[in-house]
Motif scaffolding. Structure first.
Motif, PDB file in Angstrom:
ATOM      1  N   ILE A 182      -2.769  -5.707  14.245  1.00 20.83           N
ATOM      2  CA  ILE A 182      -3.154  -6.823  14.797  1.00 20.83           C
ATOM      3  C   ILE A 182      -4.100  -7.525  13.156  1.00 20.83           C
ATOM      4  CG2 ILE A 182      -5.665  -7.454  15.666  1.00 20.83           C
ATOM      5  CD1 ILE A 182      -4.957  -5.180  17.704  1.00 20.83           C
ATOM      6  N   VAL A 183      -4.564  -6.656  12.302  1.00 24.54           N
ATOM      7  CA  VAL A 183      -5.382  -7.419  11.306  1.00 24.54           C
ATOM      8  C   VAL A 183      -4.553  -7.208  10.098  1.00 24.54           C
ATOM      9  CG1 VAL A 183      -7.637  -7.196  12.403  1.00 24.54           C
ATOM     10  CG2 VAL A 183      -6.536  -5.145  11.210  1.00 24.54           C
ATOM     11  N   GLY A 184      -3.501  -6.468  10.222  1.00 24.16           N
ATOM     12  CA  GLY A 184      -2.492  -6.078   8.905  1.00 24.16           C
ATOM     13  C   GLY A 184      -3.303  -4.910   8.271  1.00 24.16           C
ATOM     14  N   SER A 185      -2.352  -4.396   7.387  1.00 25.31           N
ATOM     15  CA  SER A 185      -2.452  -3.149   6.642  1.00 25.31           C
ATOM     16  C   SER A 185      -2.376  -3.392   5.222  1.00 25.31           C
ATOM     17  CB  SER A 185      -1.546  -2.090   7.138  1.00 25.31           C
ATOM     18  OG  SER A 185      -1.713  -0.835   6.301  1.00 25.31           O
ATOM     19  N   VAL A 186      -3.483  -2.584   4.507  1.00 20.43           N
ATOM     20  CA  VAL A 186      -3.262  -2.563   2.943  1.00 20.43           C
ATOM     21  C   VAL A 186      -2.528  -1.440   2.462  1.00 20.43           C
ATOM     22  CG1 VAL A 186      -5.485  -3.735   2.704  1.00 20.43           C
ATOM     23  CG2 VAL A 186      -5.475  -1.224   2.723  1.00 20.43           C
TER      24      VAL A 186
END
Length: 239
Positions: free
Chosen positions: A141-145
């Motif tokens: 949903i918000v991306g991953s680092v």
């Protein structure tokens, strides 16, 4: 609902909790695994201890043969009325370390396998007016680092969920659960400092527990007027 639940990646963590919770709610359960057969058999034993049937299938879901073997094993228990696509891999690492094989292996397990299992079980699911629950991630949903292939595959799974919900309607409901960081054995290497960072800014101020996520999954599977939805269970982190 009742019938047979096929739960992939069910030898540990969230998958294990889902398999046992499904049995408690009246399902016979196919416990899917790629390794850790002894652990999967222990899950099956816990299920039979509740009075329900269980079987174990060890298979590589990145291969067509593994997908077909899993479907066949589940059907030995009866028609499948619930599919929980939980198996997944993270393949974490910086962008520069990403290679072709890791990228495709991640998408094969996290995205292709759920779609193919839903496709191959569509007749069972429709006949029993069943449900599919895809286990996504807030990273989708918000991306991953930490992992580009993981986040991309989980974002793709949201699109697949909504499309399958349209294609399989009105007989089959398809939804996605997006857990936040959950306290399973995958976090054993996380230091206290890293845990503090994870919890920073999280309203409920703790990690999720596998049994909590399992209850969300099984609750949503029982919602008879809900399909094509993404349900976030993350302690409020991405709120």
């Amino acid at each position: 609902m009742s019938g047979v639940a096929l739960v992939t990646g069910a030898s540990r963590g969230i998958g294990r909790a889902v398999a046992i919770e499904a049995a408690r709610r009246g399902y016979d359960v196919l416990v899917g695994c790629v390794g850790a057969v002894a652990a999967a058999e222990a899950v099956a034993a816990a299920i039979t201890g509740t009075g329900k049937q269980a079987a174990v299938c060890q298979a590589d879901l990145t291969q067509v043969e593994g997908l077909e073997a899993t479907v066949a094993a589940a059907r030995t228990l009866g028609p499948v009325t619930l599919l929980v696509n939980n198996a997944g891999v993270t393949n974490s690492g910086p962008l520069g370390s990403l290679d072709w094989d890791r990228w495709h292996a991640t998408l094969a397990l996290n995205l292709t396998a759920p779609v193919w299992l839903a496709r191959n079980l569509s007749s069972d699911l429709a006949a029993g007016r069943g449900a599919v629950i895809n286990v996504g991630s807030t990273g989708g949903i918000v991306g991953s680092v930490h992992s580009l292939p993981y986040a991309a595959s989980k974002a793709g799974l949201i699109g697949a969920t909504k499309t399958l919900a349209r294609m399989l309607a009105p007989d089959v409901r398809v939804n996605l659960i997006a857990p936040g960081i959950t306290d399973t054995d995958l976090l054993q290497g996380v230091t206290l400092e890293q845990r503090v960072q994870i919890l920073d800014g999280q309203p409920l101020a703790r990690l999720g527990q596998a049994n909590e996520i399992a209850r969300v999954i099984m609750d949503v599977a029982s919602w008879t007027y809900t399909t094509g939805q993404v349900v976030v269970a993350d302690g409020g982190r991405v709120m």
